[in-house]
Motif scaffolding. Structure first.
Motif, PDB file in Angstrom:
ATOM      1  N   THR A  44       6.168  -1.519 -11.611  1.00 29.35           N
ATOM      2  CA  THR A  44       5.578  -0.645 -10.603  1.00 29.35           C
ATOM      3  C   THR A  44       6.669   0.146  -9.880  1.00 29.35           C
ATOM      4  O   THR A  44       6.508   1.349  -9.623  1.00 29.35           O
ATOM      5  CB  THR A  44       4.740  -1.458  -9.596  1.00 29.35           C
ATOM      6  OG1 THR A  44       3.784  -2.234 -10.319  1.00 29.35           O
ATOM      7  CG2 THR A  44       3.997  -0.557  -8.628  1.00 29.35           C
ATOM      8  N   GLY A  45       7.775  -0.511  -9.569  1.00 32.05           N
ATOM      9  CA  GLY A  45       8.906   0.181  -8.945  1.00 32.05           C
ATOM     10  C   GLY A  45       9.465   1.269  -9.848  1.00 32.05           C
ATOM     11  O   GLY A  45       9.739   2.394  -9.398  1.00 32.05           O
ATOM     12  N   ALA A  46       9.640   0.940 -11.124  1.00 32.91           N
ATOM     13  CA  ALA A  46      10.151   1.930 -12.081  1.00 32.91           C
ATOM     14  C   ALA A  46       9.181   3.100 -12.221  1.00 32.91           C
ATOM     15  O   ALA A  46       9.590   4.268 -12.294  1.00 32.91           O
ATOM     16  CB  ALA A  46      10.388   1.272 -13.438  1.00 32.91           C
ATOM     17  N   LEU A  47       7.898   2.797 -12.227  1.00 33.63           N
ATOM     18  CA  LEU A  47       6.878   3.838 -12.320  1.00 33.63           C
ATOM     19  C   LEU A  47       6.947   4.763 -11.104  1.00 33.63           C
ATOM     20  O   LEU A  47       6.931   5.988 -11.236  1.00 33.63           O
ATOM     21  CB  LEU A  47       5.493   3.207 -12.423  1.00 33.63           C
ATOM     22  CG  LEU A  47       4.341   4.181 -12.627  1.00 33.63           C
ATOM     23  CD1 LEU A  47       4.277   4.602 -14.083  1.00 33.63           C
ATOM     24  CD2 LEU A  47       3.040   3.560 -12.198  1.00 33.63           C
ATOM     25  N   CYS A  48       7.040   4.177  -9.912  1.00 40.63           N
ATOM     26  CA  CYS A  48       7.089   4.971  -8.686  1.00 40.63           C
ATOM     27  C   CYS A  48       8.344   5.839  -8.639  1.00 40.63           C
ATOM     28  O   CYS A  48       8.263   7.041  -8.365  1.00 40.63           O
ATOM     29  CB  CYS A  48       7.041   4.044  -7.474  1.00 40.63           C
ATOM     30  SG  CYS A  48       7.178   4.904  -5.903  1.00 40.63           S
ATOM     31  N   GLY A  65       3.748  11.650  -7.133  1.00 43.89           N
ATOM     32  CA  GLY A  65       4.604  10.891  -6.220  1.00 43.89           C
ATOM     33  C   GLY A  65       3.793  10.113  -5.199  1.00 43.89           C
ATOM     34  O   GLY A  65       4.111   8.961  -4.882  1.00 43.89           O
ATOM     35  N   VAL A  66       2.720  10.729  -4.704  1.00 41.21           N
ATOM     36  CA  VAL A  66       1.865  10.054  -3.727  1.00 41.21           C
ATOM     37  C   VAL A  66       1.192   8.836  -4.358  1.00 41.21           C
ATOM     38  O   VAL A  66       1.195   7.735  -3.789  1.00 41.21           O
ATOM     39  CB  VAL A  66       0.812  11.031  -3.150  1.00 41.21           C
ATOM     40  CG1 VAL A  66      -0.200  10.294  -2.276  1.00 41.21           C
ATOM     41  CG2 VAL A  66       1.487  12.146  -2.374  1.00 41.21           C
ATOM     42  N   ILE A  67       0.616   9.019  -5.545  1.00 43.83           N
ATOM     43  CA  ILE A  67      -0.037   7.897  -6.231  1.00 43.83           C
ATOM     44  C   ILE A  67       0.986   6.796  -6.534  1.00 43.83           C
ATOM     45  O   ILE A  67       0.711   5.613  -6.336  1.00 43.83           O
ATOM     46  CB  ILE A  67      -0.751   8.362  -7.522  1.00 43.83           C
ATOM     47  CG1 ILE A  67      -1.967   9.211  -7.170  1.00 43.83           C
ATOM     48  CG2 ILE A  67      -1.177   7.167  -8.368  1.00 43.83           C
ATOM     49  CD1 ILE A  67      -2.671   9.821  -8.365  1.00 43.83           C
ATOM     50  N   GLY A  68       2.173   7.193  -7.000  1.00 45.64           N
ATOM     51  CA  GLY A  68       3.217   6.206  -7.294  1.00 45.64           C
ATOM     52  C   GLY A  68       3.614   5.411  -6.066  1.00 45.64           C
ATOM     53  O   GLY A  68       3.732   4.180  -6.106  1.00 45.64           O
ATOM     54  N   ALA A  69       3.805   6.100  -4.954  1.00 44.89           N
ATOM     55  CA  ALA A  69       4.206   5.427  -3.708  1.00 44.89           C
ATOM     56  C   ALA A  69       3.115   4.483  -3.208  1.00 44.89           C
ATOM     57  O   ALA A  69       3.404   3.352  -2.793  1.00 44.89           O
ATOM     58  CB  ALA A  69       4.554   6.461  -2.647  1.00 44.89           C
TER      59      ALA A  69
END
Length: 157
Positions: A44-48, A65-69
């Motif tokens: 999840t961190g790598a994805l964000c 970026g918003v969805i990732g965060a």
């Protein structure tokens, strides 16, 4: 460099989509569940972070970026409530971790079905919310995990 960031994003997202359900279905005890949970956090961190990298290359993808965060924030909060182990942590853990997974699925469908597809935006939440509610009810009916029970008081002489 854009290709590297995109590969990291696709790999992290794909593996996260596989690891998430594996963690959800693993027995909730030491071993597989925490290991898969840590793997999910890393992915999840790598994805964000890769989402932010992609936004830097194409600012029109700001929503990525918003969805990732938000996805990472929900996953981190789910991890934190487990560590804090306050009263009722299990319900929060289930809801936050599963909500982060709904976000994973939503982003996957939006990218693959198109930004304008209402199905991509609505279906993951429509399917996931009743499943989260069911898991929450089951967790509330189950005996509390040992770590969630208050410590026993030692009688004083």
């Amino acid at each position: 460099m854009h290709a590297v960031v995109l590969v990291i994003h696709v790999v992290a997202g794909s593996l996260g989509l596989l690891v998430g359900p594996a963690a959800m279905l693993a027995p909730k005890r030491a071993g597989r569940h925490p290991l898969l949970g840590r793997s999910y956090q890393v992915l999840t961190g790598a994805l964000c972070l890769s989402a932010f990298g992609l936004v830097a290359y194409r600012p029109s993808l700001w929503w990525l970026g918003v969805i990732g965060a938000l996805t990472w924030a929900a996953a981190l909060a789910g991890w934190w409530v487990r560590r804090a182990a306050f009263r009722g942590w299990v319900v929060w853990h289930i809801n936050l971790m599963c909500s982060s997974y709904i976000s994973f699925v939503t982003a996957f469908l939006v990218v693959n079905l198109g930004l304008g597809s209402p199905v991509a935006w609505i279906l993951p939440t429509a399917v996931g919310t009743p499943l989260i509610a069911r898991a929450t009810v089951r967790a509330l009916r189950a005996p509390a995990p040992r770590s969630a029970q208050p410590p026993r008081e030692v009688p004083t002489p």
